[in-house]
Scaffold this motif. Structure first.
Motif, PDB file in Angstrom:
ATOM      1  N   LEU A   1       0.115  -0.228  -4.334  1.00 25.80           N
ATOM      2  CA  LEU A   1      -0.152  -1.533  -4.930  1.00 25.80           C
ATOM      3  C   LEU A   1      -1.092  -2.359  -4.063  1.00 25.80           C
ATOM      4  O   LEU A   1      -1.053  -2.288  -2.835  1.00 25.80           O
ATOM      5  CB  LEU A   1       1.147  -2.334  -5.100  1.00 25.80           C
ATOM      6  N   GLU A   2      -1.905  -3.177  -4.717  1.00 27.09           N
ATOM      7  CA  GLU A   2      -2.656  -4.234  -4.054  1.00 27.09           C
ATOM      8  C   GLU A   2      -1.795  -5.506  -4.086  1.00 27.09           C
ATOM      9  O   GLU A   2      -0.905  -5.634  -4.947  1.00 27.09           O
ATOM     10  CB  GLU A   2      -3.974  -4.495  -4.784  1.00 27.09           C
ATOM     11  N   PRO A   3      -2.040  -6.452  -3.182  1.00 25.86           N
ATOM     12  CA  PRO A   3      -1.241  -7.685  -3.203  1.00 25.86           C
ATOM     13  C   PRO A   3      -1.228  -8.394  -4.557  1.00 25.86           C
ATOM     14  O   PRO A   3      -0.190  -8.898  -5.000  1.00 25.86           O
ATOM     15  CB  PRO A   3      -1.897  -8.548  -2.116  1.00 25.86           C
ATOM     16  N   TRP A   4      -2.386  -8.438  -5.233  1.00 20.39           N
ATOM     17  CA  TRP A   4      -2.419  -9.123  -6.525  1.00 20.39           C
ATOM     18  C   TRP A   4      -1.563  -8.402  -7.557  1.00 20.39           C
ATOM     19  O   TRP A   4      -0.961  -9.040  -8.441  1.00 20.39           O
ATOM     20  CB  TRP A   4      -3.858  -9.275  -7.030  1.00 20.39           C
ATOM     21  N   GLU A   5      -1.497  -7.068  -7.474  1.00 19.80           N
ATOM     22  CA  GLU A   5      -0.659  -6.316  -8.408  1.00 19.80           C
ATOM     23  C   GLU A   5       0.812  -6.655  -8.191  1.00 19.80           C
ATOM     24  O   GLU A   5       1.574  -6.850  -9.157  1.00 19.80           O
ATOM     25  CB  GLU A   5      -0.893  -4.817  -8.230  1.00 19.80           C
ATOM     26  N   PHE A   6       1.202  -6.721  -6.921  1.00 18.99           N
ATOM     27  CA  PHE A   6       2.584  -7.090  -6.631  1.00 18.99           C
ATOM     28  C   PHE A   6       2.880  -8.492  -7.138  1.00 18.99           C
ATOM     29  O   PHE A   6       3.974  -8.748  -7.673  1.00 18.99           O
ATOM     30  CB  PHE A   6       2.853  -7.016  -5.130  1.00 18.99           C
TER      31      PHE A   6
ATOM     32  N   GLU B   1      10.923  -1.278  -5.113  1.00 19.95           N
ATOM     33  CA  GLU B   1      10.782  -0.555  -3.851  1.00 19.95           C
ATOM     34  C   GLU B   1       9.825  -1.285  -2.909  1.00 19.95           C
ATOM     35  O   GLU B   1      10.083  -1.385  -1.696  1.00 19.95           O
ATOM     36  CB  GLU B   1      10.291   0.867  -4.112  1.00 19.95           C
ATOM     37  N   ALA B   2       8.733  -1.801  -3.454  1.00 22.29           N
ATOM     38  CA  ALA B   2       7.780  -2.537  -2.625  1.00 22.29           C
ATOM     39  C   ALA B   2       8.410  -3.812  -2.066  1.00 22.29           C
ATOM     40  O   ALA B   2       8.179  -4.184  -0.902  1.00 22.29           O
ATOM     41  CB  ALA B   2       6.527  -2.879  -3.432  1.00 22.29           C
ATOM     42  N   PHE B   3       9.213  -4.484  -2.878  1.00 20.91           N
ATOM     43  CA  PHE B   3       9.863  -5.712  -2.423  1.00 20.91           C
ATOM     44  C   PHE B   3      10.855  -5.428  -1.301  1.00 20.91           C
ATOM     45  O   PHE B   3      10.933  -6.175  -0.318  1.00 20.91           O
ATOM     46  CB  PHE B   3      10.570  -6.390  -3.602  1.00 20.91           C
ATOM     47  N   ALA B   4      11.603  -4.344  -1.417  1.00 17.11           N
ATOM     48  CA  ALA B   4      12.552  -3.978  -0.364  1.00 17.11           C
ATOM     49  C   ALA B   4      11.825  -3.706   0.950  1.00 17.11           C
ATOM     50  O   ALA B   4      12.274  -4.138   2.023  1.00 17.11           O
ATOM     51  CB  ALA B   4      13.366  -2.759  -0.787  1.00 17.11           C
TER      52      ALA B   4
ATOM     53  N   ALA C   1       0.829  -1.205   0.000  1.00 14.71           N
ATOM     54  CA  ALA C   1       0.000   0.000   0.000  1.00 14.71           C
ATOM     55  C   ALA C   1       0.863   1.255   0.000  1.00 14.71           C
ATOM     56  O   ALA C   1       0.487   2.289  -0.584  1.00 14.71           O
ATOM     57  CB  ALA C   1      -0.938   0.002   1.206  1.00 14.71           C
ATOM     58  N   ALA C   2       2.027   1.196   0.639  1.00 15.44           N
ATOM     59  CA  ALA C   2       2.930   2.348   0.672  1.00 15.44           C
ATOM     60  C   ALA C   2       3.394   2.738  -0.727  1.00 15.44           C
ATOM     61  O   ALA C   2       3.854   3.869  -0.945  1.00 15.44           O
ATOM     62  CB  ALA C   2       4.134   2.041   1.563  1.00 15.44           C
TER      63      ALA C   2
END
Length: 205
Positions: free
Chosen positions: A89-94, A164-167, A85-86
């Motif tokens: 993104l939604e989980p499915w998008e990630f 960035e989301a993965f980090a 969310a930061a």
């Protein structure tokens, strides 16, 4: 009011607490409420003890493992949603973006490969690709190996966002595992792998 003992209730903020070690029960199912190192107990210990009292005819040992896995999964879901969310993104998008990112350059997969990587239906995947393309995170390109096919490609913006989301996700997961040293983490990973392999192999058939 007594706290619910069912396994489906979410963990409270008092999930882990320290108290006197509980007595060991030698019957199938282990300890009366579970005994952990240093006398620490959790809510799973309580529900196991409650079920043992109500159904002494049953072996409640699986609850000692799987109720904890279920509760940890909820904490992980909260951590995942927060990290994603930061970055909008939604989980499915990630899930879709990370499948493309893991593929390596040119960060490109067929819709069929994305289906297998994310375990959704073709209709759901088509909708998800449409939404990600509209957001500028992926693009569709003709598949040179299949005149009727397309390739889904991660955009430069998509690469930046998923990285960035993965980090951030890894930081959250490190926090979840902070109570275990590296050896304990490896041991736990090996045990969970043993449990999951039959399910993974079944999915490949």
């Amino acid at each position: 009011m007594a706290r619910p003992t069912g396994e489906g209730h979410p963990p409270s903020t008092a999930t882990a607490r320290t108290g006197a070690a509980r007595s060991v029960d030698k019957r199938p199912g282990g300890v009366t409420g579970g005994t952990a190192t240093g006398g620490s107990t959790d809510e799973v210990d309580d529900l196991v003890a409650a079920w043992r009292g109500q159904r002494p005819d049953l072996d409640v040992a699986p609850l000692q493992v799987l109720s904890r896995v279920s509760r940890l999964a909820r904490h992980l879901d909260i951590a995942r949603r927060g990290a994603f969310a930061a970055h909008g993104l939604e989980p499915w998008e990630f899930d879709v973006l990370s499948a493309l990112r893991r593929a390596g350059r040119p960060f490109q997969l067929t819709p069929g490969a994305l289906l297998r990587a994310t375990l959704v239906t073709s209709g759901t995947m088509t909708n998800r690709i449409d939404r990600l393309a509209a957001a500028g995170l992926v693009s569709r390109e003709p598949d040179p190996r299949d005149r009727r096919g397309v390739l889904v490609t991660l955009s430069e913006r998509g690469i930046l966002v998923v990285d960035e989301a993965f980090a951030d996700l890894l930081k959250s997961e490190q926090s979840l595992l902070a109570g275990l040293d590296s050896g304990q983490r490896q041991l736990l990973a090996g045990l969970l792998r043993t449990l999951l392999i039959p399910f993974d192999e079944g999915g490949r058939r």
